[in-house]
Each structure stands twice: as structure tokens, then as C-alpha cells.
Design an enzyme around this catalytic site. Structure first.
Site, PDB file in Angstrom:
ATOM      1  N   LYS A   1      -9.745  -4.370 -14.520  1.00  0.00           N
ATOM      2  CA  LYS A   1     -10.146  -3.766 -15.709  1.00  0.00           C
ATOM      3  C   LYS A   1     -10.636  -2.325 -15.128  1.00  0.00           C
ATOM      4  O   LYS A   1     -10.707  -2.076 -13.893  1.00  0.00           O
ATOM      5  CB  LYS A   1     -11.407  -4.540 -16.011  1.00  0.00           C
ATOM      6  CG  LYS A   1     -12.647  -4.917 -14.966  1.00  0.00           C
ATOM      7  CD  LYS A   1     -13.044  -4.230 -14.063  1.00  0.00           C
ATOM      8  CE  LYS A   1     -13.961  -2.845 -14.403  1.00  0.00           C
ATOM      9  NZ  LYS A   1     -14.571  -2.264 -13.237  1.00  0.00           N
TER      10      LYS A   1
ATOM     11  N   ASP B   1     -15.479   1.899 -16.053  1.00  0.00           N
ATOM     12  CA  ASP B   1     -15.808   1.220 -14.843  1.00  0.00           C
ATOM     13  C   ASP B   1     -16.801   0.320 -15.124  1.00  0.00           C
ATOM     14  O   ASP B   1     -16.542  -1.052 -14.859  1.00  0.00           O
ATOM     15  CB  ASP B   1     -16.147   2.042 -13.874  1.00  0.00           C
ATOM     16  CG  ASP B   1     -15.880   1.455 -12.504  1.00  0.00           C
ATOM     17  OD1 ASP B   1     -16.609   0.683 -11.861  1.00  0.00           O
ATOM     18  OD2 ASP B   1     -14.690   1.772 -12.114  1.00  0.00           O
TER      19      ASP B   1
ATOM     20  N   HIS C   1      -3.052   2.000 -13.324  1.00  0.00           N
ATOM     21  CA  HIS C   1      -2.556   0.736 -13.797  1.00  0.00           C
ATOM     22  C   HIS C   1      -1.435   0.461 -14.568  1.00  0.00           C
ATOM     23  O   HIS C   1      -0.700  -0.320 -14.165  1.00  0.00           O
ATOM     24  CB  HIS C   1      -4.076   0.150 -14.608  1.00  0.00           C
ATOM     25  CG  HIS C   1      -5.219  -0.293 -13.848  1.00  0.00           C
ATOM     26  ND1 HIS C   1      -6.381  -0.751 -14.610  1.00  0.00           N
ATOM     27  CD2 HIS C   1      -5.553  -0.143 -12.433  1.00  0.00           C
ATOM     28  CE1 HIS C   1      -7.538  -1.037 -13.691  1.00  0.00           C
ATOM     29  NE2 HIS C   1      -6.889  -0.601 -12.502  1.00  0.00           N
TER      30      HIS C   1
ATOM     31  N   SER D   1       0.921  -1.288   0.006  1.00  0.00           N
ATOM     32  CA  SER D   1       0.279  -0.043  -0.008  1.00  0.00           C
ATOM     33  C   SER D   1       0.851   1.328  -0.037  1.00  0.00           C
ATOM     34  O   SER D   1       2.053   1.152   0.398  1.00  0.00           O
ATOM     35  CB  SER D   1      -0.899   0.063   1.204  1.00  0.00           C
ATOM     36  OG  SER D   1      -1.523   1.159   1.416  1.00  0.00           O
ATOM     37  N   ARG D   2       0.189   2.435  -0.352  1.00  0.00           N
ATOM     38  CA  ARG D   2       1.100   3.664  -0.181  1.00  0.00           C
ATOM     39  C   ARG D   2       1.199   3.745   1.378  1.00  0.00           C
ATOM     40  O   ARG D   2       2.151   4.745   1.586  1.00  0.00           O
ATOM     41  CB  ARG D   2       0.411   4.825  -0.934  1.00  0.00           C
ATOM     42  CG  ARG D   2       0.347   4.551  -2.492  1.00  0.00           C
ATOM     43  CD  ARG D   2      -0.824   5.549  -3.187  1.00  0.00           C
ATOM     44  NE  ARG D   2      -1.980   5.361  -2.501  1.00  0.00           N
ATOM     45  CZ  ARG D   2      -2.964   6.188  -2.478  1.00  0.00           C
ATOM     46  NH1 ARG D   2      -3.078   7.366  -3.178  1.00  0.00           N
ATOM     47  NH2 ARG D   2      -4.197   6.063  -1.629  1.00  0.00           N
TER      48      ARG D   2
ATOM     49  N   TYR E   1       4.399   0.446  -3.085  1.00  0.00           N
ATOM     50  CA  TYR E   1       4.514  -0.575  -4.188  1.00  0.00           C
ATOM     51  C   TYR E   1       5.602  -1.242  -4.646  1.00  0.00           C
ATOM     52  O   TYR E   1       5.928  -2.268  -4.849  1.00  0.00           O
ATOM     53  CB  TYR E   1       3.511   0.022  -5.264  1.00  0.00           C
ATOM     54  CG  TYR E   1       2.179   0.532  -5.204  1.00  0.00           C
ATOM     55  CD1 TYR E   1       1.400  -0.119  -3.988  1.00  0.00           C
ATOM     56  CD2 TYR E   1       1.646   1.508  -5.844  1.00  0.00           C
ATOM     57  CE1 TYR E   1       0.057   0.260  -3.668  1.00  0.00           C
ATOM     58  CE2 TYR E   1       0.319   1.972  -5.718  1.00  0.00           C
ATOM     59  CZ  TYR E   1      -0.457   1.369  -4.432  1.00  0.00           C
ATOM     60  OH  TYR E   1      -1.754   1.763  -4.124  1.00  0.00           O
TER      61      TYR E   1
HETATM   62  N1  LIG Z   1     -13.675  -6.731 -11.017  1.00  0.00           N
HETATM   63  C1  LIG Z   1     -14.450  -6.020 -10.304  1.00  0.00           C
HETATM   64  O1  LIG Z   1     -15.629  -6.291  -9.955  1.00  0.00           O
HETATM   65  C2  LIG Z   1     -14.176  -4.612  -9.801  1.00  0.00           C
HETATM   66  C3  LIG Z   1     -14.980  -3.916  -8.881  1.00  0.00           C
HETATM   67  C4  LIG Z   1     -14.584  -2.711  -8.350  1.00  0.00           C
HETATM   68  C5  LIG Z   1     -13.498  -2.001  -9.005  1.00  0.00           C
HETATM   69  N2  LIG Z   1     -12.507  -2.786  -9.788  1.00  0.00           N
HETATM   70  C6  LIG Z   1     -11.497  -2.081 -10.387  1.00  0.00           C
HETATM   71  O2  LIG Z   1     -10.413  -2.180  -9.426  1.00  0.00           O
HETATM   72  C7  LIG Z   1      -9.602  -1.084  -9.563  1.00  0.00           C
HETATM   73  C8  LIG Z   1      -9.935  -0.342  -8.034  1.00  0.00           C
HETATM   74  O3  LIG Z   1     -11.143  -0.162  -7.805  1.00  0.00           O
HETATM   75  P1  LIG Z   1     -11.675  -0.114  -6.142  1.00  0.00           P
HETATM   76  O4  LIG Z   1     -13.217   0.201  -6.170  1.00  0.00           O
HETATM   77  O5  LIG Z   1     -11.010  -0.946  -5.317  1.00  0.00           O
HETATM   78  O6  LIG Z   1     -11.277   1.167  -5.720  1.00  0.00           O
HETATM   79  P2  LIG Z   1     -10.647   2.014  -4.428  1.00  0.00           P
HETATM   80  O7  LIG Z   1     -11.787   1.243  -3.271  1.00  0.00           O
HETATM   81  O8  LIG Z   1     -10.867   3.397  -4.537  1.00  0.00           O
HETATM   82  O9  LIG Z   1      -9.235   1.332  -4.177  1.00  0.00           O
HETATM   83  C9  LIG Z   1      -8.253   1.822  -4.947  1.00  0.00           C
HETATM   84  C10 LIG Z   1      -6.967   1.733  -3.913  1.00  0.00           C
HETATM   85  O10 LIG Z   1      -5.895   2.086  -4.808  1.00  0.00           O
HETATM   86  C11 LIG Z   1      -4.769   2.648  -4.454  1.00  0.00           C
HETATM   87  N3  LIG Z   1      -4.420   3.812  -4.931  1.00  0.00           N
HETATM   88  C12 LIG Z   1      -3.292   4.032  -5.557  1.00  0.00           C
HETATM   89  N4  LIG Z   1      -3.313   5.454  -5.944  1.00  0.00           N
HETATM   90  C13 LIG Z   1      -4.337   5.966  -5.570  1.00  0.00           C
HETATM   91  C14 LIG Z   1      -4.742   7.309  -5.889  1.00  0.00           C
HETATM   92  N5  LIG Z   1      -3.964   8.248  -6.724  1.00  0.00           N
HETATM   93  N6  LIG Z   1      -5.993   7.713  -5.339  1.00  0.00           N
HETATM   94  C15 LIG Z   1      -6.669   6.791  -4.873  1.00  0.00           C
HETATM   95  N7  LIG Z   1      -6.033   5.320  -4.404  1.00  0.00           N
HETATM   96  C16 LIG Z   1      -5.230   5.150  -5.150  1.00  0.00           C
HETATM   97  C17 LIG Z   1      -5.284   2.926  -2.991  1.00  0.00           C
HETATM   98  O11 LIG Z   1      -4.725   1.674  -2.148  1.00  0.00           O
HETATM   99  P3  LIG Z   1      -3.475   2.107  -1.154  1.00  0.00           P
HETATM  100  O12 LIG Z   1      -3.917   3.406  -0.401  1.00  0.00           O
HETATM  101  O13 LIG Z   1      -3.417   0.877  -0.135  1.00  0.00           O
HETATM  102  O14 LIG Z   1      -2.170   2.128  -1.868  1.00  0.00           O
HETATM  103  C18 LIG Z   1      -6.894   2.572  -2.944  1.00  0.00           C
HETATM  104  O15 LIG Z   1      -7.215   1.929  -1.669  1.00  0.00           O
HETATM  105  C19 LIG Z   1     -10.631  -0.158 -10.592  1.00  0.00           C
HETATM  106  O16 LIG Z   1      -9.616   0.104 -11.957  1.00  0.00           O
HETATM  107  C20 LIG Z   1     -11.809  -0.673 -10.748  1.00  0.00           C
HETATM  108  O17 LIG Z   1     -12.073  -0.634 -12.291  1.00  0.00           O
HETATM  109  C21 LIG Z   1     -13.030  -4.079 -10.176  1.00  0.00           C
END
Ligand SMILES: NC(=O)c1ccc[n+]([C@@H]2O[C@H](COP(=O)([O-])OP(=O)(O)OC[C@H]3O[C@@H](n4cnc5c(N)ncnc54)[C@H](OP(=O)(O)O)[C@@H]3O)[C@@H](O)[C@H]2O)c1
Length: 329
Positions: free
Chosen positions: A96, A177, A78, A35-36, A57
Site C-alpha cells: 500500500k 503512508d 509501485h 535489489s538495485r 529488479y
Molecule cells: N504494510 C505495512 O505495514 C508497511 C509498513 C511500511 C511500509 N509499507 C509500504 O512499503 C513500501 C516500502 O516502505 P519501506 O518502509 O519498506 O521503505 P524503505 O525501508 O525505504 O525501503 C524501500 C526499498 O525500496 C527500494 N527502492 C527502489 N527504488 C528506490 C528509491 N528510488 N529510493 C529508495 N528506495 C528505493 C530499496 O530497495 P533496494 O535498494 O534493495 O532496491 C529500498 O530498500 C511503501 O510503499 C510503504 O507504504 C508498508
């Protein structure tokens, strides 16, 4: 290479939690999280009983106990995160959409090939058992000639303007998304489109709140979809052929049931097989099979198609006039 593959989770957000839960429940080995923030990494590691918690990371990709990195950062992160992992010699499963745009997609696909490492887009719907059976039914000719695919993906998601889904600098918007699911589905069933058009409605933050996509494919087939992030839908899908159709129950892109119906209204087959957990483990099994076998690609989600999908998403965004801030730099 280790006999048992070790997974490293990059980021600690919503989907990282859900995927890690499925990985652990399936008996796969999650060895590290990065994590960051070291506090967030430690908290995540505590929740899932993971040995190594890294506060960056960079430290995660340098962990020798890790063979595969799962990238779960927002879309604009990504490509840089995948690049970092590949440069460190790790195989990568990336959420994705594959990247923010086609330029980035071409870049990381070429790097993975140069390095001889597996790079797979985590379009988890494609790996689910119902999708595998649908492909068998289509290949057997049960539907006749494919005519069209219709799918919806509407969800009522957080309305906070700073949430990644609404923020332009975090790649917000319905298309990348949610719309990517029906677009990728149309690619999967009908192949890459010959043409694509879109109409959109926007949020106050300037990203697409709702997008309708129509595409023309080979064999004169068409696909239509509507995706939205500020209203919830039933989220069903139908594949129409000249002899029969497949009706996919809501929510079609999760582990779901379907019925094959002929045009006399007769049900030819019903598929209803529950999966463990959310079902995100199937993409992980595919990833491990690739790494263990030495193959770089699976026909279920080829690198070429991940790149091609990003080209189509670029073309659709060009039509609705959506450019992300990093693309202007
Ligand atoms: N397959 C699926 O069903 C599914 C569902 C939801 C999302 N997704 C995909 O997964 C990805 C993440 O979605 P999520 O809903 O998990 O998002 P989220 O809850 O906002 O989490 C994203 C994570 O990315 C990290 N991060 C790195 N740089 C960042 C920045 N500049 N701003 C904010 N966070 C940053 C953070 O982790 P740290 O603070 O720990 O570094 C944060 O917790 C997206 O690309 C989305 O399309 C897929």
C-alpha cells in the site's frame, strides 16, 4: 505452474524484511530476492536463507522459480515495478498505497486484467482474523444500521528530510503512508464515499505531516480519521451502529482485540485471538489461494476498490494542494 508457489521479494527495505519473516515462519517458499544492489540482495538472501539473489529488479522478474512478486519499493516506484512484473508474466502483491495516484492505478489494474494475472494490494489489515470476524458481526446485523467509523493513525516516524516519508519525490506524507489505513478501513466498512474533505498540516519538506479526513458514505453514514507522521497516537478505532458499537483496541490495523458493546454498556462479544508473527502472512495466504484457484480477485480487497481508493486519495490531495514532482512531468 509449480505445485508450491515461489515468492520473489522486490526491494530489501523495512517492510520487505518484516513480510519475508512472516512468509518464512508460515512455511511459504521465498525463492528469490531482487535489489538495485547485488550486495544488498545477497545480504538479504543470507539473512533469510533464500536461494537466488538478483542485482536488479529485471533479473528478479525473469527468475523462472518465482510465481509471485511482492513489491516493497517506495510509492512512486509501485506502478513501474508492478508493470515490470506483470509484463514478465508474474502475479503481484504490491504494498500500500496501490500506486501514487489513480491514473497509475487504472493503468496497472487494466494490465493485470489483460494479462489474466493476479494483482492484489497488500492492505494487510483487511486479511487479519479480527477484521474477518468484524465483517461477520456486521453482516449478522448485531450493530443495526451503520452510523459511523472513527479511526486514528498517528506515528512518530523518522524526521530526516531525505527519508522517503518526508521526501516529495519518494511520495512522502501522512495520507499515502498512514492515512490510507483509515481511508481504506472506511471503504471496507461503509463502502466508497460520496464526498470527502481534508485539512492538513505540512512538514518543512512540503508533504502532509498530519491530515484529518471526513467522508460521507451511502446510508447517511460518515467516517472520520486523523493521521500523522510526527506525533504518536493511541491508534484505536470504533465502528458505531444504531444498536451497538465495536471498540477496536490499539493498534486497530494490526492483529488486535475488539469488544462489541451495546448501548446499555453490555459487552456482547470479545475477540482476542493472537496471531503468529506480525500477521502479514494472511494476505499471502489469500494471494496464494487466488493463484491456485485461478480467480483474479478477492472480495477482501478488490482491484476496483484499490483503484477507487486512489481516486479518493487524489481528491483529498487536491484539497490540501499536494502534488508530487512526477505528477508535474
Ligand atoms: N504494510 C505495512 O505495514 C508497511 C509498513 C511500511 C511500509 N509499507 C509500504 O512499503 C513500501 C516500502 O516502505 P519501506 O518502509 O519498506 O521503505 P524503505 O525501508 O525505504 O525501503 C524501500 C526499498 O525500496 C527500494 N527502492 C527502489 N527504488 C528506490 C528509491 N528510488 N529510493 C529508495 N528506495 C528505493 C530499496 O530497495 P533496494 O535498494 O534493495 O532496491 C529500498 O530498500 C511503501 O510503499 C510503504 O507504504 C508498508
Amino acid at each position: 505452474m509449480a505445485e508450491t508457489l515461489g515468492w520473489g521479494i522486490m526491494a530489501t527495505g523495512l517492510i520487505a524484511e518484516l513480510f519475508t519473516k512472516d512468509l518464512k515462519a508460515s512455511g511459504l517458499k521465498v525463492r528469490a530476492v531482487g535489489s538495485r544492489s547485488i550486495e544488498k540482495a545477497k545480504a538479504f538472501a543470507g539473512r533469510f536463507d533464500i536461494e537466488n539473489a538478483h542485482g536488479s529488479y529485471e533479473a528478479l522478474v525473469a527468475d523462472p522459480s518465482v510465481d509471485i512478486i511482492y513489491v516493497a519499493t517506495p510509492h512512486p516506484q509501485h506502478a513501474p515495478c508492478v508493470r515490470m512484473a506483470l509484463e514478465a508474466g508474474k502475479h503481484v502483491l504490491v504494498e500500500k498505497p496501490f500506486t501514487l495516484n489513480a491514473r497509475e492505478a487504472e493503468d496497472i489494474a487494466a494490465l493485470a486484467q489483460d494479462k489474466g494475472l493476479v494483482l492484489l494490494e497488500a492492505m494487510w489489515a483487511r486479511f487479519l482474523p479480527h477484521m474477518r470476524r468484524i465483517h461477520e458481526i456486521i453482516t449478522a446485523g448485531t450493530l443495526g444500521e451503520l452510523r459511523s467509523v472513527q479511526a486514528e493513525h498517528r506515528q512518530f516516524l523518522p524526521q530526516d528530510p531525505s527519508h522517503r516519508l518526508n521526501a516529495p519525490d519518494l511520495g512522502g506524507g501522512a495520507l499515502l503512508d498512514l492515512g490510507i489505513y483509515p481511508v481504506s478501513f472506511a471503504f471496507d466498512i461503509l463502502g466508497a464515499p460520496i464526498s470527502a474533505s481534508a485539512a492538513a498540516r505540512f512538514t518543512g519538506t512540503g508533504v502532509d505531516a498530519e491530515i484529518a479526513v471526513t467522508m460521507k458514505h451511502g446510508g447517511d453514514a460518515i467516517s472520520t480519521s486523523v493521521s500523522a507522521l510526527d506525533c504518536a497516537g493511541q491508534n484505536a478505532a470504533v465502528i458505531y451502529g444504531s444498536k451497538a458499537r465495536i471498540e477496536m483496541a490499539p493498534v486497530w490495523y494490526t492483529a488486535t482485540a475488539f469488544t462489541v458493546v451495546d448501548y446499555d454498556g453490555k459487552a456482547l462479544e470479545t475477540f482476542d485471538r493472537p496471531v503468529d508473527g506480525r500477521g502479514m502472512q494472511f494476505q499471502a495466504f489469500a494471494m496464494e489461494e487466488l493463484v491456485q484457484s485461478g480467480n483474479l480477485e478477492t472480495p477482501l480487497m478488490s482491484l476496483k476498490q484499490s483503484v477507487s481508493i486512489m481516486h479518493t486519495l487524489d481528491a483529498l490531495r487536491a484539497q490540501i494542494g499536494l502534488v508530487y514532482p512526477s505528477e508535474n512531468e
